[in-house]
Design a protein around this motif. Structure first.
Motif, mmCIF file in Angstrom:
data_model
loop_
_atom_site.group_PDB
_atom_site.id
_atom_site.type_symbol
_atom_site.label_atom_id
_atom_site.label_comp_id
_atom_site.label_asym_id
_atom_site.label_seq_id
_atom_site.Cartn_x
_atom_site.Cartn_y
_atom_site.Cartn_z
ATOM 1 N N HIS A 182 1.036 -1.185 -0.207
ATOM 2 C CA HIS A 182 0.019 -0.038 0.030
ATOM 3 C C HIS A 182 0.745 1.354 -0.028
ATOM 4 O O HIS A 182 0.781 2.158 -0.909
ATOM 5 C CB HIS A 182 -0.912 -0.077 1.332
ATOM 6 N N TRP A 183 1.845 1.326 0.835
ATOM 7 C CA TRP A 183 2.678 2.555 1.025
ATOM 8 C C TRP A 183 3.576 2.613 0.059
ATOM 9 O O TRP A 183 3.887 3.706 -0.379
ATOM 10 C CB TRP A 183 3.070 2.565 2.308
ATOM 11 N N VAL A 184 4.132 1.625 -0.385
ATOM 12 C CA VAL A 184 5.348 1.697 -1.540
ATOM 13 C C VAL A 184 4.411 2.163 -2.729
ATOM 14 O O VAL A 184 5.007 2.902 -3.645
ATOM 15 C CB VAL A 184 5.760 0.254 -1.733
ATOM 16 N N ILE A 185 3.425 1.393 -3.142
ATOM 17 C CA ILE A 185 2.576 2.188 -4.278
ATOM 18 C C ILE A 185 2.198 3.546 -3.985
ATOM 19 O O ILE A 185 2.380 4.410 -5.101
ATOM 20 C CB ILE A 185 1.137 1.117 -4.463
ATOM 21 N N PHE A 186 1.535 4.167 -2.794
ATOM 22 C CA PHE A 186 1.475 5.246 -2.766
ATOM 23 C C PHE A 186 2.621 6.272 -2.946
ATOM 24 O O PHE A 186 2.332 7.140 -3.794
ATOM 25 C CB PHE A 186 0.949 5.385 -1.293
ATOM 26 N N ILE A 187 3.687 6.020 -2.482
ATOM 27 C CA ILE A 187 4.991 6.686 -2.812
ATOM 28 C C ILE A 187 5.231 6.748 -4.399
ATOM 29 O O ILE A 187 5.514 7.935 -4.867
ATOM 30 C CB ILE A 187 6.222 6.037 -2.176
ATOM 31 N N LEU A 188 5.111 5.446 -4.872
ATOM 32 C CA LEU A 188 5.273 5.508 -6.692
ATOM 33 C C LEU A 188 4.244 6.388 -7.267
ATOM 34 O O LEU A 188 4.643 6.959 -8.326
ATOM 35 C CB LEU A 188 5.416 4.077 -7.004
ATOM 36 N N VAL A 189 3.103 6.427 -6.571
ATOM 37 C CA VAL A 189 1.968 7.088 -7.389
ATOM 38 C C VAL A 189 2.330 8.836 -7.226
ATOM 39 O O VAL A 189 2.288 9.343 -8.318
ATOM 40 C CB VAL A 189 0.619 6.735 -6.804
ATOM 41 N N VAL A 190 2.694 9.073 -5.996
ATOM 42 C CA VAL A 190 3.157 10.311 -6.013
ATOM 43 C C VAL A 190 4.585 10.839 -6.854
ATOM 44 O O VAL A 190 4.480 11.545 -7.515
ATOM 45 C CB VAL A 190 3.624 10.694 -4.666
ATOM 46 N N LEU A 191 5.376 9.672 -6.845
ATOM 47 C CA LEU A 191 6.640 10.114 -7.725
ATOM 48 C C LEU A 191 6.070 10.141 -9.195
ATOM 49 O O LEU A 191 6.566 10.756 -10.188
ATOM 50 C CB LEU A 191 7.576 8.910 -7.586
ATOM 51 N N THR A 192 5.264 9.255 -9.587
ATOM 52 C CA THR A 192 4.781 9.164 -10.983
ATOM 53 C C THR A 192 3.928 10.316 -11.377
ATOM 54 O O THR A 192 4.453 11.091 -12.449
ATOM 55 C CB THR A 192 3.958 7.871 -11.370
ATOM 56 N N TYR A 193 2.975 10.955 -10.609
ATOM 57 C CA TYR A 193 2.551 12.223 -11.003
ATOM 58 C C TYR A 193 3.648 13.299 -10.984
ATOM 59 O O TYR A 193 3.464 14.167 -11.737
ATOM 60 C CB TYR A 193 1.264 12.581 -9.874
#
Length: 177
Positions: free
Chosen positions: A13-24
């Motif tokens: 959950h939190w790794v994906i959250f960080i990756l989503v933030v980085l992607t955007y």
């Protein structure tokens, strides 16, 4: 009775959250760099790489979701909140699988050469600019809607924590609570 999600579910959950933030962030920040510059190319490659990483990890999350029971929310919220929660989570899963998929297809048909962790991604034998444009438009529309969906998800977690005073948010936080 489990009070929290499994450690793997919490981690993903939190790794994906960080990756989503980085992607955007990579996509938003690329606009500050001159077209054709190395930094702009780097931001675009990071956007692609983070996005595909999100898609892969979301597929793993689906497997974890299917193999682990969700911990109960206490006190139990009204049924309509449970139904709405499942719907929003379904949209989030669909969002973060379809967005990278559409992005990769757009790159494929646009004949854009890039690599995913040093692996050269395939491109179409012939460029199809109409298909590339249409896929990119859909990708961008869904990405913009993603801001709203993610915001709704975060607002609901905060609402449950501070207003409803249930364990909805605590179940997904790292550590012991």
């Amino acid at each position: 009775m489990n009070k929290k999600f499994s450690p793997n579910q919490i981690l993903f959950h939190w790794v994906i959250f960080i990756l989503v933030v980085l992607t955007y962030a990579a996509m938003e920040l690329k606009g500050f760099a001159a077209k054709g510059s190395d930094i702009r190319e780097l931001m675009m490659t990071l956007h692609y790489t983070f996005g595909v990483s999100v898609m892969i990890l979301m597929l793993v999350r689906i497997i974890l979701k299917m193999t682990h029971k969700d911990p109960d929310i206490t006190p139990t919220p009204p049924r309509w909140q449970l139904v709405l929660s499942k719907a929003v989570h379904g949209v989030l899963y669909l969002l973060f699988i379809s967005l990278p998929f559409l992005g990769v297809l757009s790159l494929y048909y646009g004949h854009v050469e890039w690599s995913f962790f040093s692996y050269a991604m395939p491109v179409a034998s012939a460029e199809n600019s109409v298909m590339q444009h249409d896929l990119k438009e859909i990708h961008e529309f869904i990405a913009n809607a993603g801001y709203f969906i993610v915001g709704l998800h975060a607002a609901a977690a905060i609402f449950h924590h501070y207003i409803m005073r249930d364990n909805t948010l605590v179940r997904i936080l790292p550590g012991k609570h």
